[in-house]
Design an enzyme around this catalytic site. Structure first.
Site, PDB file in Angstrom:
ATOM      1  N   HIS A 186       0.197   0.699  11.301  1.00 26.85           N
ATOM      2  CA  HIS A 186      -0.447   0.153  10.097  1.00 26.85           C
ATOM      3  C   HIS A 186      -0.087  -1.323   9.913  1.00 26.85           C
ATOM      4  CE1 HIS A 186      -1.980   1.349   5.816  1.00 26.85           C
ATOM      5  NE2 HIS A 186      -2.416   0.151   6.176  1.00 26.85           N
ATOM      6  N   SER A 215       0.794  -1.230   0.000  1.00 20.99           N
ATOM      7  CA  SER A 215       0.000   0.000   0.000  1.00 20.99           C
ATOM      8  C   SER A 215       0.826   1.279   0.000  1.00 20.99           C
ATOM      9  CB  SER A 215      -0.939   0.012   1.214  1.00 20.99           C
ATOM     10  OG  SER A 215      -0.195  -0.042   2.423  1.00 20.99           O
ATOM     11  N   GLU A 222       1.246   8.995   6.727  1.00 19.33           N
ATOM     12  CA  GLU A 222       2.226   7.948   7.056  1.00 19.33           C
ATOM     13  C   GLU A 222       3.443   8.096   6.132  1.00 19.33           C
ATOM     14  OE1 GLU A 222       0.406   4.090   6.801  1.00 19.33           O
ATOM     15  OE2 GLU A 222      -1.277   4.632   8.072  1.00 19.33           O
ATOM     16  N   ARG A 239      -8.318   3.191   6.379  1.00 18.56           N
ATOM     17  CA  ARG A 239      -7.313   4.092   5.831  1.00 18.56           C
ATOM     18  C   ARG A 239      -7.302   5.360   6.680  1.00 18.56           C
ATOM     19  NH1 ARG A 239      -5.389   0.355   3.619  1.00 18.56           N
ATOM     20  NH2 ARG A 239      -4.867   0.093   1.388  1.00 18.56           N
TER      21      ARG A 239
END
Length: 379
Positions: A253, A45, A236, A207
């Site tokens: 995460h 991601s 992030e 998210r």
């Protein structure tokens, strides 16, 4: 064929060597130069895959070891004739177990029984549906809000938006979207928080940008009995340290970072690549996972909920991940983002409930049945 892959995809070299030379790189720093001559690109991601990264390169196949796709410009890929595959559901079980572990921490610290609280699930797809199933097993009242799923004629009992705020705990399981009737970018904002109970808890494992963090900080400051559990953050890896200090649990995460979920993603991408390239599968994650140790738990005497907590924490102690992230709070700004990424890169071996063996020292038939239904192997 040259293959470029995020170094955090386990087993990727062994699996994709069948297609060519595999080069592993940090996902956040993959550049156009890195992929210039590559045919295959495998990401997680943290790599944005779009025109800026791929235009003028040799890449023809893109694979993402993730459930979400908001980091991929799918229309652009399609327009360029670049195939795309991802791994929906690969780490859904891991993320659901994260939520259950967080709920067990809440119950332990606040001194209540989970069955006495109502949990609203916003988004009942791969992850949300698993969270609901676990809570149903534990007799926790669940409210489900998912207008798109409701519109598809799903037989679940749904609530309207106003009823969400009757919940004591709200957990988010939605994709990040910026357009459309049910866009989720900053869905939880300054108009959302005042409607929550003053001692409510917000959990976000979807998210970071689904939540307006400025509004969340203000709400937490104004409501000392309220709290939040965050695994995902805006900006992030350079996440807001003030917000981390305000939340009950904060992690890097990693909700979906079970070893089982990671290898499940690799296997799904590998199978897709075999189909895409007319290759016969020669690799399987089974042997890799078989060689990894699984927790064996002995559950001491306690009430039913305490025994469930022992099993959940024995398999996945979420507080450890919270402590590891907070250990970097005194680092400089330059070091802070590196600390966040290193926690993801060097994440410990974590297994899912289905490979954990639990032994009950005393006869607790109800707990035994619940643990088995949650996925544990019980003696």
């Amino acid at each position: 064929m040259q293959v470029i892959a995020d170094e955090n995809i386990p087993g990727v070299v062994e699996a994709f060597a069948q297609f060519g030379e595999v080069t592993c790189l940090p996902g956040r720093s993959i550049t156009k130069t890195d992929v210039q001559d590559a045919t295959m690109l495998l990401v997680r991601s943290v790599t944005r895959v779009n025109l800026e990264l791929l235009q003028g390169t040799a890449v023809k196949q893109v694979y993402s070891a993730t459930i979400g796709t908001d980091h991929i410009d799918i229309p652009w890929l399609a327009g360029q004739g670049i195939s795309f595959h991802h791994a929906p559901g690969c780490n859904a079980q891991s993320a659901a177990e994260y939520v259950l572990s967080a709920l067990c921490v809440l119950a332990k610290r606040r001194g209540y029984h989970l069955a006495d609280k109502r949990v609203a699930i916003i988004g009942c797809g791969n992850v949300g549906s698993r969270v609901k199933r676990m809570l149903d097993i534990l007799s926790v009242p669940v409210l489900v809000y998912d207008p798109p799923l409701q519109g598809e004629g799903c037989e679940l009992e749904f609530i309207d938006f106003d009823t969400v705020f009757d919940a004591d705990i709200i957990t988010l399981h939605v994709p990040l979207t910026k357009t459309g009737q049910y866009a989720t970018h900053h869905m939880v904002d300054e108009s959302f928080f005042p409607r929550m109970k003053p001692d409510a808890v917000l959990i976000n494992t979807s998210r970071g940008a689904v939540v307006n963090e400025t509004a969340l900080i203000a709400w937490l400051a104004a409501h000392p009995n309220a709290n939040a559990v965050l695994d995902v953050w805006e900006n992030e890896p350079g996440i807001n340290r003030l917000l981390l200090q305000r939340v009950l649990l904060g992690t890097a995460h990693i909700a979906g970072y079970s070893l089982d979920g990671k290898f499940r993603a690799t296997e799904m991408l590998y199978q897709a690549a075999c189909n895409q390239n007319n290759e016969k599968p020669q690799w399987s994650s089974h042997q890799f996972l078989k060689e990894k140790a699984a927790p064996e738990l002995v559950l001491a005497t306690g009430d039913d909920e305490a025994l469930i907590r022992q099993a959940v924490f024995g398999c996945y102690p979420i507080e450890k991940d919270d402590q590891l992230l907070r250990a970097g709070l005194k680092l400089s700004d330059a070091q802070w983002g590196f600390h966040f990424d290193q926690l993801r890169r060097n994440y410990r071996t974590r297994r899912e409930f289905s490979v954990c063996k639990a032994t009950l020292e005393d006869a607790h038939q109800r707990v035994s049945d619940q643990l088995k239904t949650l996925g544990f192997e019980v003696n």
